[in-house]
Design an enzyme around this catalytic site. Structure first.
Site, PDB file in Angstrom:
ATOM      1  N   LYS A 140       0.836  -1.204   0.000  1.00 61.12           N
ATOM      2  CA  LYS A 140       0.000   0.000   0.000  1.00 61.12           C
ATOM      3  C   LYS A 140       0.870   1.252   0.000  1.00 61.12           C
ATOM      4  CE  LYS A 140      -4.012  -0.253   2.083  1.00 61.12           C
ATOM      5  NZ  LYS A 140      -3.914  -1.411   2.929  1.00 61.12           N
ATOM      6  N   CYS A 200       9.360 -39.667  -7.370  1.00 59.87           N
ATOM      7  CA  CYS A 200       7.949 -40.003  -7.481  1.00 59.87           C
ATOM      8  C   CYS A 200       7.298 -39.731  -6.124  1.00 59.87           C
ATOM      9  CB  CYS A 200       7.746 -41.447  -7.905  1.00 59.87           C
ATOM     10  SG  CYS A 200       8.590 -42.644  -6.848  1.00 59.87           S
ATOM     11  N   HIS A 214     -15.032  -8.627   0.810  1.00 64.69           N
ATOM     12  CA  HIS A 214     -14.023  -9.489   1.424  1.00 64.69           C
ATOM     13  C   HIS A 214     -14.185 -10.933   0.948  1.00 64.69           C
ATOM     14  CE1 HIS A 214     -12.721 -12.290   4.639  1.00 64.69           C
ATOM     15  NE2 HIS A 214     -11.669 -11.508   4.661  1.00 64.69           N
ATOM     16  N   SER A 254      14.895 -43.750  -8.815  1.00 68.16           N
ATOM     17  CA  SER A 254      13.715 -42.937  -8.554  1.00 68.16           C
ATOM     18  C   SER A 254      13.662 -42.723  -7.045  1.00 68.16           C
ATOM     19  CB  SER A 254      12.445 -43.635  -9.039  1.00 68.16           C
ATOM     20  OG  SER A 254      11.319 -42.853  -8.727  1.00 68.16           O
ATOM     21  N   TYR A 277      13.569 -36.024 -14.278  1.00 73.21           N
ATOM     22  CA  TYR A 277      12.111 -35.904 -14.283  1.00 73.21           C
ATOM     23  C   TYR A 277      11.562 -35.889 -12.866  1.00 73.21           C
ATOM     24  CZ  TYR A 277      11.829 -40.881 -13.142  1.00 73.21           C
ATOM     25  OH  TYR A 277      11.954 -42.098 -12.507  1.00 73.21           O
TER      26      TYR A 277
END
Length: 882
Positions: free
Chosen positions: A32, A837, A462, A770, A857
């Site tokens: 602000k 994963c 709001h 993984s 990945y």
């Protein structure tokens, strides 16, 4: 001679066309304060004032509620400067200067902290206000507003008590609106408000303007750690250490009659993203009336009709601000007797659909480039695009209609309080929070609810602003609702609904519908597809999905998944046809009996893999061999065991004994994963056979199948070597039988700290890693995810942990193990493929971490694939490859 220490600057003035601050100082001045300073520098009409910096707030809390040295003196100096600019004097009974005291953090927190307007009024200064304005009614309307705000914000008197006195006065006099009250009624309210404040606090309402000012500054500082602000920061990952600025600004008055008013607007539509001016205005009102939803406002076009000059100025300013900020701006303004004043500008909150449309449109308009367009979208916000909509084929009983404040649809049971919403949501109930109007105190209940419905308020109230930011379906200003919170009912005409009744909201049309209506997934816009095309060109990280069925694989491909990073084979065993064979296998005491039962499962597993491989034609599919302990496939209660004994023709005693023999004190660290494959190799042999038979059969049909077989819970290199030998042996047998060669990989899930520490040993034979971040988090922290809910929230609340490590990767601990595992693995095998994963793969900060450490990945659930794609692209922009 010693150099004199430079005095710390805590106050920044703005006015008369120049400001000591600017937009880039948002961290110091708050959003602000920075916006007011920048508008002043741009030559836009802003009421003059000054900003107390966020550093002063931080120092205030560091000094246990005391101002930092020199701050109050600087405040008085700047107040004196403001008096000279305005030609008025604070506290003077003849020419009183009134000010607003408003919060302003660097991140937008709409309504979460405190504001006091009209400060400086007392029984003497009101006479000067009457003299200056020429309107006794305006002066006493302003006075009663000041007592309400100061009493509730600073003196902690419940706002409802002020509202009850106001409503009672209106009822007695037959006034529909507060603007219908005459001056005598307003004088009575001022007296009644003060009496009520004394009754509630045993303290007289302060008459000294300087005392009012100090108390208000303190209240704004203290609101930084108010419940609603703390809750909002937790929901939006805003640090407690930022603090809030305080803006002290000369008052301009929208309540001076029908040529005055107040409004909130957006330079583009925050719901749809369309390039059209969107806003609301109230004549003869102050800002709180619009934002709090006390009166339902008019569309911004009403200002154009009644005060065309002010509207023309507003249009010029909003276009100037959007061009300057190169973004959609949220603006607040007041018109005082036909003259326009800007009170705030900031980058506006918007729905995900609107954010994407604006980003793509602004890029096409030449305002921003494609990379900046990608950076404009918060990946977590994409969840909103997957929100359901009303099923077009459903029969609807629409009973009311309000304003469509935030799109999507939601169905749930009615609750009337934030507390009840939170309680019922914790019990697993889907709820709709129904309120006359929401207030910042309702933030927790709004977060817990599926949707929000209010009787009052407009598109910039709001409820509307917060719901849009949260991605919640919201209908506001539904004036036909008569809510009786005490008796927990809502009446719509002759229809009475009680708490617990089902309703459905359509946030795109504003409709309120009786009952639980079927919902469907939405279609994605052309702008979404355009943006994701840009995303895929930018990102380096591959995005796969966790999928165990052809349907999930299909959904993930539609969302842009480039393969499956985790196919949990155990999920395939739980339907009625298969679970019996699994249980036969468990109950068998000899290898022959187990193989006989597993032979029944083989065709099921093969068909599962055929369906998944078809959907992922040309993309890799990582299949995790059986991971959970065997006891998970057996029932546990005596009643369930007795029913199973009848179904399988096995004695209850035998089943009970087998159950006991499988019992483990800590199953997570017990007989599971590769430990099962080593002790019962026939289980993994059947699964590997099914994988290769499916792959070979499909390759004959010209499908491109890329299986990656993953061995779970490896801690020692010999475990992996034994299991890889099994996979290679069975694979060769099947491929020889089919006379087909299938390219495949064998790798492991790194989910134990020891595996990360000896990753170089494992990588000599493993072709991919993984990282199973869920279990790696459990084993690194030494806690169970199922039990951690009892204390993890306390750890986060006490700032022991910044966030739940099961939601976002603990980069210092778990992340360090992943980094080490990657480095050691690649030291032994340069072409080692690495990924993660688990649900961390769809969490933006975790995706960013994976990009930084060079994984190939991430893999996540189908509906989080777009989030991961966007997060990966943002990471590539912010952290380019060196």
């Amino acid at each position: 001679m010693a150099t004199q220490k430079k005095k710390k600057k805590y106050i920044y003035f703005f006015g008369e066309g120049k400001a000591e601050g600017k937009a880039s100082m948002k961290d110091l001045l708050g959003g602000k304060g920075a916006g007011l300073a920048e508008m002043t520098n741009l030559g836009i009409r802003v009421p003059p004032g000054f900003t107390i910096s966020t550093e002063a707030c931080i120092a205030y809390f560091g000094n246990r509620g005391k101002y930092p040295a020199g701050m109050w003196e600087d405040l008085l100096t700047n107040l004196n400067r403001l008096e000279k600019v305005m030609g008025m004097t604070f506290g003077d009974p003849r020419t009183p200067l009134l000010v607003s005291v408003r919060s302003g953090a660097r991140a937008s927190m709409p309504g979460m902290m405190d504001t006091v307007l009209n400060l400086g009024l007392n029984d003497q200064t009101i006479q000067g206000l009457i003299l200056k304005s020429g309107s006794e009614r305006f002066a006493f309307d302003t006075y009663r507003r000041f007592i309400t705000m100061f009493g509730s914000v600073v003196m902690n008197v419940k706002r409802d008590l002020f509202e009850k006195l106001l409503e009672e006065k209106k009822r007695m006099l037959g006034a529909a609106l507060d603007t219908d009250l005459r001056v005598d009624a307003l004088k009575d309210l001022v007296r009644e408000y003060k009496d009520m404040v004394f009754s509630e606090t045993k303290t007289k309402f302060p008459e000294d303007p300087m005392e009012q000012l100090k108390m208000s500054v303190n209240a704004v500082f203290e609101s930084w750690f108010g419940n609603r602000a703390v809750t909002y920061r937790k929901l939006n990952n805003i640090p407690d250490t930022w603090g809030t600025a305080v803006n002290i600004v000369a008052m301009v008055f929208g309540n001076m009659g029908e040529t005055s008013g107040t409004g909130v607007a957006f330079t583009r539509d925050p719901n749809s993203g369309e390039r059209k001016f969107f806003g609301e205005f109230l004549f003869n009102a102050q800002g709180e009336d619009v934002v709090a939803g006390i009166r339902t406002p008019l569309p911004i076009s009403a200002l154009a009709k009644r005060l065309p000059r002010a509207y023309k100025d507003l249009v010029f300013i909003y276009k100037k601000l959007e061009k300057y900020y190169r973004d959609m701006c949220d603006i607040e303004f007041t018109v005082q007797e036909g003259k326009l004043y800007m009170l705030q500008t900031r980058v506006g909150k918007r729905t995900a659909a609107a954010a994407i449309k604006m980003a793509v449109d602004m890029s096409r308009e030449g305002m921003i480039d494609q990379k900046e367009a990608v950076l404009r979208i918060d990946p977590a916000q994409l969840d909103q695009l997957l929100h359901p909509t009303i099923d077009g084929s459903a029969d609807l009983k629409v009973v009311a209609k309000g304003l469509p404040a935030s799109p999507g649809a939601a169905a749930g049971v009615i609750t009337f309080t934030a507390e009840e919403s939170e309680r019922m949501a914790e019990l697993g109930e889907k709820v709709i929070l129904v309120r006359t109007e929401t207030s910042p105190e309702d933030i927790g209940g709004m977060h817990a609810a599926q949707g929000i419905l209010t009787a009052r308020g407009g598109m910039t109230s709001h409820a509307a602003v917060v719901a849009r930011g949260m991605g919640k379906c919201c209908v506001v200003g539904c004036s036909s609702l008569v809510i009786d919170e005490e008796n927990k009912t809502v009446r719509i005409g002759d229809l009475v609904l009680r708490e617990g009744a089902f309703i459905t909201l359509n946030g795109s049309t504003g409709e309120v519908i009786i009952g639980k209506v079927p919902l469907v997934r939405p279609k994605l816009s052309k702008e979404f597809k355009t943006l994701m095309g840009w995303v895929d060109k930018i990102r380096r990280l591959g995005i796969r999905t966790n999928a165990d069925t052809p349907h999930d694989a299909r959904v993930a491909r539609e969302f842009g998944a480039e393969g499956i990073g985790l196919c949990r084979t155990e999920h395939m065993f739980f339907n009625d046809e298969r679970i019996k064979a699994v249980r036969e296998m468990i109950l068998a005491d000899q290898t022959g009996g187990r193989k006989k039962a597993l032979a029944k499962l083989l065709p099921y597993q093969k068909n599962d893999f055929i369906g998944i491989f078809k959907e992922m034609n040309g993309f890799p599919v990582t299949i995790r061999l059986l991971d959970p302990p065997l006891h998970e496939f057996l029932p546990h209660t005596d009643a369930e065991l007795k029913a199973l004994s009848l179904d399988m023709g096995v004695s209850f005693e035998a089943l009970s004994q087998k159950n006991k023999s499988l019992h483990e004190f800590n199953p997570m660290l017990g007989h599971r994963g590769c430990r099962l494959g080593i002790t019962f190799p026939e289980i993994y042999e059947m699964q590997v056979q099914a994988i290769f038979e499916a792959a070979c059969g499909l390759k004959k049909e010209k499908y491109r199948v890329i299986p990656e077989i993953m061995i779970p819970l490896v801690a020692h290199v010999r475990e992996f070597e034994m299991m890889k030998e099994l996979v290679d042996r069975i694979g060769k047998e099947v491929m020889d039988g089919y006379k087909i060669k299938v390219d495949y990989r064998v790798g492991t899930m790194i989910e134990l700290p020891r595996a990360a520490l000896v990753a170089d040993q494992i990588a000599k034979t493993a072709e991919f890693f993984s990282f199973g971040t869920n279990d790696l988090t459990q084993t690194t922290f030494g806690l169970s995810r199922d039990d951690a809910g009892k204390f993890l929230p306390v750890y986060i609340e006490k700032n022991i942990l910044p966030q739940d490590p099961f939601v976002s990767i603990d980069q210092d601990g778990v992340g360090a193990l992943i980094r080490l595992g990657v480095e050691k693995g690649r030291s032994a095998r340069k072409d080692l493929k690495t990924g993660i994963c688990g649900e961390h793969g769809g969490e933006p900060l975790s995706v960013e971490f994976c990009h930084k450490i060079g994984l190939h990945y991430v893999s996540c659930s189908p509906y989080r694939v777009p989030i991961a794609r966007l997060a990966a692209a943002r990471a590539a922009i912010l952290y380019p490859k060196k």
